[in-house]
Write a protein that holds these residues in place. Sequence first.
Motif, PDB file in Angstrom:
ATOM      1  N   VAL A  75      21.193   2.417 -15.216  1.00 20.91           N
ATOM      2  CA  VAL A  75      20.992   3.518 -14.414  1.00 20.91           C
ATOM      3  C   VAL A  75      21.245   4.757 -15.046  1.00 20.91           C
ATOM      4  CG1 VAL A  75      21.453   4.590 -12.263  1.00 20.91           C
ATOM      5  CG2 VAL A  75      20.846   2.351 -12.192  1.00 20.91           C
ATOM      6  N   VAL A  76      22.408   4.987 -15.510  1.00 17.66           N
ATOM      7  CA  VAL A  76      23.179   6.202 -16.082  1.00 17.66           C
ATOM      8  C   VAL A  76      22.565   6.564 -17.534  1.00 17.66           C
ATOM      9  CG1 VAL A  76      25.286   7.313 -16.866  1.00 17.66           C
ATOM     10  CG2 VAL A  76      25.304   6.154 -14.668  1.00 17.66           C
ATOM     11  N   GLY A  77      22.515   5.489 -18.249  1.00 14.30           N
ATOM     12  CA  GLY A  77      22.081   5.868 -19.524  1.00 14.30           C
ATOM     13  C   GLY A  77      20.241   6.191 -19.664  1.00 14.30           C
ATOM     14  N   LEU A  78      19.853   5.142 -18.950  1.00 10.47           N
ATOM     15  CA  LEU A  78      18.324   5.247 -19.013  1.00 10.47           C
ATOM     16  C   LEU A  78      17.494   6.441 -17.850  1.00 10.47           C
ATOM     17  CD1 LEU A  78      17.219   1.662 -19.296  1.00 10.47           C
ATOM     18  CD2 LEU A  78      17.518   3.396 -20.980  1.00 10.47           C
ATOM     19  N   ARG A  79      18.491   6.990 -17.115  1.00 13.74           N
ATOM     20  CA  ARG A  79      18.067   7.710 -16.233  1.00 13.74           C
ATOM     21  C   ARG A  79      17.027   7.352 -15.255  1.00 13.74           C
ATOM     22  NH1 ARG A  79      19.083  13.668 -19.232  1.00 13.74           N
ATOM     23  NH2 ARG A  79      21.351  13.299 -19.620  1.00 13.74           N
ATOM     24  N   VAL A  80      17.001   6.333 -14.882  1.00 13.80           N
ATOM     25  CA  VAL A  80      16.050   5.643 -14.054  1.00 13.80           C
ATOM     26  C   VAL A  80      16.564   5.394 -12.713  1.00 13.80           C
ATOM     27  CG1 VAL A  80      14.256   3.733 -13.838  1.00 13.80           C
ATOM     28  CG2 VAL A  80      14.773   4.549 -16.235  1.00 13.80           C
ATOM     29  N   HIS A  81      15.640   5.595 -11.561  1.00 14.03           N
ATOM     30  CA  HIS A  81      16.065   5.302 -10.272  1.00 14.03           C
ATOM     31  C   HIS A  81      16.885   3.886 -10.101  1.00 14.03           C
ATOM     32  CE1 HIS A  81      16.265   4.893  -5.964  1.00 14.03           C
ATOM     33  NE2 HIS A  81      16.174   6.135  -5.928  1.00 14.03           N
ATOM     34  N   PRO A  82      17.928   3.497  -9.436  1.00 16.49           N
ATOM     35  CA  PRO A  82      18.534   2.387  -9.482  1.00 16.49           C
ATOM     36  C   PRO A  82      17.396   1.188  -8.766  1.00 16.49           C
ATOM     37  CG  PRO A  82      19.869   3.936  -8.499  1.00 16.49           C
ATOM     38  CD  PRO A  82      18.586   4.683  -8.956  1.00 16.49           C
ATOM     39  N   PHE A  83      16.671   1.785  -7.992  1.00 19.82           N
ATOM     40  CA  PHE A  83      15.826   0.808  -7.197  1.00 19.82           C
ATOM     41  C   PHE A  83      14.877   0.014  -8.412  1.00 19.82           C
ATOM     42  CE2 PHE A  83      11.585  -0.486  -5.797  1.00 19.82           C
ATOM     43  CZ  PHE A  83      11.651  -1.119  -4.621  1.00 19.82           C
ATOM     44  N   VAL A  84      14.417   0.922  -9.581  1.00 13.44           N
ATOM     45  CA  VAL A  84      13.795   0.226 -10.591  1.00 13.44           C
ATOM     46  C   VAL A  84      14.396  -0.757 -11.382  1.00 13.44           C
ATOM     47  CG1 VAL A  84      12.128   0.633 -12.610  1.00 13.44           C
ATOM     48  CG2 VAL A  84      11.883   2.145 -10.461  1.00 13.44           C
ATOM     49  N   THR A 107      17.292  -2.141 -10.782  1.00 11.09           N
ATOM     50  CA  THR A 107      17.862  -3.410 -10.127  1.00 11.09           C
ATOM     51  C   THR A 107      16.699  -4.363  -9.882  1.00 11.09           C
ATOM     52  OG1 THR A 107      18.082  -2.304  -8.057  1.00 11.09           O
ATOM     53  CG2 THR A 107      19.983  -2.297  -9.382  1.00 11.09           C
ATOM     54  N   LEU A 108      15.435  -3.889  -9.626  1.00 11.09           N
ATOM     55  CA  LEU A 108      14.348  -4.619  -9.250  1.00 11.09           C
ATOM     56  C   LEU A 108      14.016  -5.444 -10.563  1.00 11.09           C
ATOM     57  CD1 LEU A 108      11.824  -5.496  -7.360  1.00 11.09           C
ATOM     58  CD2 LEU A 108      10.685  -3.556  -8.506  1.00 11.09           C
ATOM     59  N   GLY A 109      14.212  -4.915 -11.925  1.00 10.25           N
ATOM     60  CA  GLY A 109      13.987  -5.568 -13.069  1.00 10.25           C
ATOM     61  C   GLY A 109      15.086  -6.354 -13.266  1.00 10.25           C
ATOM     62  N   THR A 110      16.285  -6.331 -13.112  1.00  7.70           N
ATOM     63  CA  THR A 110      17.454  -7.239 -13.223  1.00  7.70           C
ATOM     64  C   THR A 110      17.469  -8.140 -12.334  1.00  7.70           C
ATOM     65  OG1 THR A 110      19.035  -5.576 -12.038  1.00  7.70           O
ATOM     66  CG2 THR A 110      18.731  -5.520 -14.446  1.00  7.70           C
ATOM     67  N   MET A 111      16.951  -8.113 -11.130  1.00  8.21           N
ATOM     68  CA  MET A 111      16.844  -9.014 -10.045  1.00  8.21           C
ATOM     69  C   MET A 111      16.061 -10.114 -10.967  1.00  8.21           C
ATOM     70  SD  MET A 111      15.072  -9.011  -6.459  1.00  8.21           S
ATOM     71  CE  MET A 111      13.170  -8.867  -7.050  1.00  8.21           C
ATOM     72  N   TRP A 112      14.979 -10.076 -11.505  1.00  5.94           N
ATOM     73  CA  TRP A 112      13.763 -11.018 -12.090  1.00  5.94           C
ATOM     74  C   TRP A 112      14.481 -11.369 -13.289  1.00  5.94           C
ATOM     75  CZ3 TRP A 112      10.258 -12.853  -9.172  1.00  5.94           C
ATOM     76  CH2 TRP A 112       9.542 -12.257  -8.361  1.00  5.94           C
ATOM     77  N   ILE A 113      15.085 -10.495 -14.155  1.00  6.36           N
ATOM     78  CA  ILE A 113      15.752 -11.276 -15.482  1.00  6.36           C
ATOM     79  C   ILE A 113      16.866 -12.099 -15.257  1.00  6.36           C
ATOM     80  CG2 ILE A 113      17.152 -10.255 -17.609  1.00  6.36           C
ATOM     81  CD1 ILE A 113      15.292  -7.605 -17.194  1.00  6.36           C
TER      82      ILE A 113
END
Length: 344
Positions: free
Chosen positions: A127-136, A138-144
């Motif tokens: 979230v911090v390093g890629l500066r992408v919203h946490p929703f996106v 954690t949605l990805g890591t939810m599946w991973i």
Amino acid sequence: MRKLLASEQAGLVLVILILGILLTALAGSHVDRLSGTEINNFFNSYTLIQTATDASFFAVMAVGATIVIISGGIDLSVGSIYALAGVTAALVLRALGPMGPVTTFVAGLGVSLAIGIICGAMNGLMVVGLRVHPFVITLGTMWILRGVAFVASHAESILLPSVLTQVAKAPLGLGASLYPVPMLTMIAVTAVGAVYLTRTVMGRHVFAIGGNAEASRFSGLRLWRIQVGVFVISGLTAGLAAFMGASFYGSASCGDAAGYELYVIASAVVGGASLTGGKGSAISAMLGALLIVLIRQSIRTLRLDQNYEWIVIGCAIIIAVVLDQGSARVAARRLVAAPTGGTR
């Protein structure tokens, strides 16, 4: 007394009490085979502890997820962290073979917490390093993470040592079929979360960045540390819930806690946490989890189609958010309309 009535949890407690009274009135009763006494189908020690047990597994995660929400983020991966932590702990214990009870407990708990911390840190750093919203993120890591659990376990249910189930189902003197350990764990985690948020500098920093991140940055707070930290806490509570759940049921699988992220977020939101950040409470999250379980219990008691559970919970989330936004608007209007003192 006035302070209790004015607290943010007073409304939730009142709703839970009213719902409990209605369930007691509508549940009916049965005659106990051993004692011959008439027992209410809802208001009895077994059902009450079972209700708290049902809530405890996602209430523990709701405390950690609420801290993320207060900071202005969101964590959709808690259910998958739960599954991966439980599966990994079960695989490690199976690989280590028979050990003493204490060593088995420490090893299982340590692996579950470690996986939770690692997954939480990974979420926060991305979230911090890629500066992408946490929703996106954690949605990805939810599946991973759930996919990793699926591959690691080969979609099998892995048994845990019986000593862990004996600990999780310890009656603690309450009698047979009464297992208060998950409930006590939920209360302990809620207490720690409440102290962290209300009595520590770190907790105040979480509220600060959720309320106004830019102002917090200018005041010298290191936002990246706080943001990573809240996701680590969320992962930690998911790991603890996984160990508790796997121990209680005696096994772990990649399908564990499927859909729990919805219950966790619902618990936080129904408990008054604002999805825009800056508002929330560990105690309210626990009460929100209890309320959701009582809603499920109500549907069973009234013998309604269990598919209505999703409809009712969805409505509860919408109503909670609408009420929260309405109260925020009223508070803002009062602040604008409040008279200001003149300068001397």
